[in-house]
Motif scaffolding. Structure first.
Motif, PDB file in Angstrom:
ATOM      1  N   ILE A  21       0.842  -1.196   0.000  1.00  0.00           N
ATOM      2  CA  ILE A  21       0.000   0.000   0.000  1.00  0.00           C
ATOM      3  C   ILE A  21       0.881   1.251   0.000  1.00  0.00           C
ATOM      4  O   ILE A  21       0.673   2.186  -0.772  1.00  0.00           O
ATOM      5  CB  ILE A  21      -0.950   0.001   1.221  1.00  0.00           C
TER       6      ILE A  21
ATOM      7  N   ALA B 283       1.252   3.987  -3.010  1.00  0.00           N
ATOM      8  CA  ALA B 283       0.890   5.369  -2.686  1.00  0.00           C
ATOM      9  C   ALA B 283       2.040   6.325  -3.009  1.00  0.00           C
ATOM     10  O   ALA B 283       1.813   7.414  -3.542  1.00  0.00           O
ATOM     11  CB  ALA B 283       0.514   5.478  -1.217  1.00  0.00           C
TER      12      ALA B 283
ATOM     13  N   PRO C 219      -0.834   9.175   4.186  1.00  0.00           N
ATOM     14  CA  PRO C 219      -2.273   9.337   4.408  1.00  0.00           C
ATOM     15  C   PRO C 219      -2.707  10.804   4.386  1.00  0.00           C
ATOM     16  O   PRO C 219      -3.780  11.132   3.863  1.00  0.00           O
ATOM     17  CB  PRO C 219      -2.506   8.708   5.783  1.00  0.00           C
TER      18      PRO C 219
ATOM     19  N   ILE D 216      -9.026  10.476  -0.175  1.00  0.00           N
ATOM     20  CA  ILE D 216      -9.546   9.625   0.899  1.00  0.00           C
ATOM     21  C   ILE D 216     -10.129  10.538   1.973  1.00  0.00           C
ATOM     22  O   ILE D 216      -9.774  11.714   2.054  1.00  0.00           O
ATOM     23  CB  ILE D 216      -8.466   8.690   1.514  1.00  0.00           C
TER      24      ILE D 216
ATOM     25  N   LEU E 122     -10.467   6.890   6.697  1.00  0.00           N
ATOM     26  CA  LEU E 122      -9.502   6.022   6.022  1.00  0.00           C
ATOM     27  C   LEU E 122      -8.082   6.527   6.255  1.00  0.00           C
ATOM     28  O   LEU E 122      -7.158   5.736   6.387  1.00  0.00           O
ATOM     29  CB  LEU E 122      -9.821   5.917   4.534  1.00  0.00           C
ATOM     30  N   ARG E 123      -7.913   7.838   6.318  1.00  0.00           N
ATOM     31  CA  ARG E 123      -6.594   8.406   6.644  1.00  0.00           C
ATOM     32  C   ARG E 123      -6.103   7.872   7.992  1.00  0.00           C
ATOM     33  O   ARG E 123      -4.967   7.424   8.125  1.00  0.00           O
ATOM     34  CB  ARG E 123      -6.665   9.934   6.692  1.00  0.00           C
TER      35      ARG E 123
ATOM     36  N   TRP F  73      -5.278   4.140   7.831  1.00  0.00           N
ATOM     37  CA  TRP F  73      -4.016   3.938   7.124  1.00  0.00           C
ATOM     38  C   TRP F  73      -2.844   4.316   8.018  1.00  0.00           C
ATOM     39  O   TRP F  73      -1.845   3.591   8.090  1.00  0.00           O
ATOM     40  CB  TRP F  73      -4.039   4.754   5.853  1.00  0.00           C
TER      41      TRP F  73
ATOM     42  N   GLU G 122      -9.914  -2.489   5.315  1.00  0.00           N
ATOM     43  CA  GLU G 122      -9.258  -1.188   5.196  1.00  0.00           C
ATOM     44  C   GLU G 122      -8.190  -1.227   4.101  1.00  0.00           C
ATOM     45  O   GLU G 122      -8.064  -0.285   3.312  1.00  0.00           O
ATOM     46  CB  GLU G 122      -8.638  -0.794   6.534  1.00  0.00           C
TER      47      GLU G 122
ATOM     48  N   ARG H  71      -9.958  -1.206   0.790  1.00  0.00           N
ATOM     49  CA  ARG H  71     -10.422   0.129   0.404  1.00  0.00           C
ATOM     50  C   ARG H  71      -9.280   0.961  -0.168  1.00  0.00           C
ATOM     51  O   ARG H  71      -9.446   1.661  -1.174  1.00  0.00           O
ATOM     52  CB  ARG H  71     -11.078   0.834   1.592  1.00  0.00           C
ATOM     53  N   LEU H  72      -8.118   0.882   0.443  1.00  0.00           N
ATOM     54  CA  LEU H  72      -6.963   1.614  -0.079  1.00  0.00           C
ATOM     55  C   LEU H  72      -6.542   1.057  -1.437  1.00  0.00           C
ATOM     56  O   LEU H  72      -6.195   1.810  -2.348  1.00  0.00           O
ATOM     57  CB  LEU H  72      -5.806   1.569   0.912  1.00  0.00           C
ATOM     58  N   ARG H  73      -6.597  -0.243  -1.551  1.00  0.00           N
ATOM     59  CA  ARG H  73      -6.269  -0.867  -2.841  1.00  0.00           C
ATOM     60  C   ARG H  73      -7.185  -0.327  -3.937  1.00  0.00           C
ATOM     61  O   ARG H  73      -6.741  -0.031  -5.052  1.00  0.00           O
ATOM     62  CB  ARG H  73      -6.400  -2.383  -2.717  1.00  0.00           C
TER      63      ARG H  73
END
Length: 132
Positions: free
Chosen positions: A48, A52, A71, A80, A84-85, A88, A120, A123-125
């Protein structure tokens, strides 16, 4: 690069999902299962962060001096939300514990992370898959 990392992340998540079938005691008592799961969780978080970093540079969002900056960069760009921040940022901290404080890790915390927090990572993926 992003495609390969996300593909690898998918493989790691598939493996981690298979470990969800084990009870807490089975997980904690099996060093092979636990060790494998811990490593794949670490690799997932690293994937991740790697993706990013590349997206941030490719999209001129700014370069992160450290993983904890990522994040905040993505939230400040509206990519985001705050929840989610925070999730992460927690992952990044947990990855650091897995790598540096591995002697003192409570295996039940790793089990709980695998049982309850893979969504989680998913979601980032999904956020980063938009950049393929």
């Amino acid at each position: 690069m992003i495609r390969r990392r996300l593909q690898k992340l998918g493989e790691h998540l598939d493996i981690l999902r298979k470990t969800q079938q084990y009870s807490r005691s089975e997980f904690v008592d099996d060093p092979h299962l636990y060790g494998s799961a811990e490593r794949f969780l670490q690799l997932s978080i690293e994937a991740i962060n790697d993706v990013a970093s590349h997206v941030a540079v490719d999209e001129n969002l700014g370069a992160a001096e450290r993983a904890q900056d990522l994040p905040h960069i993505f939230e400040s760009e509206g990519l985001i939300g705050g929840e989610l921040r925070d999730q992460w940022a927690d992952m990044i901290g947990f990855r650091n514990v897995l790598v540096h404080d591995y002697i003192d890790i409570d295996r039940t915390i790793v089990h709980d992370a695998i049982q309850n927090r893979l969504g989680e990572i998913e979601r980032l993926r999904s956020v980063f898959a938009r950049y393929l």
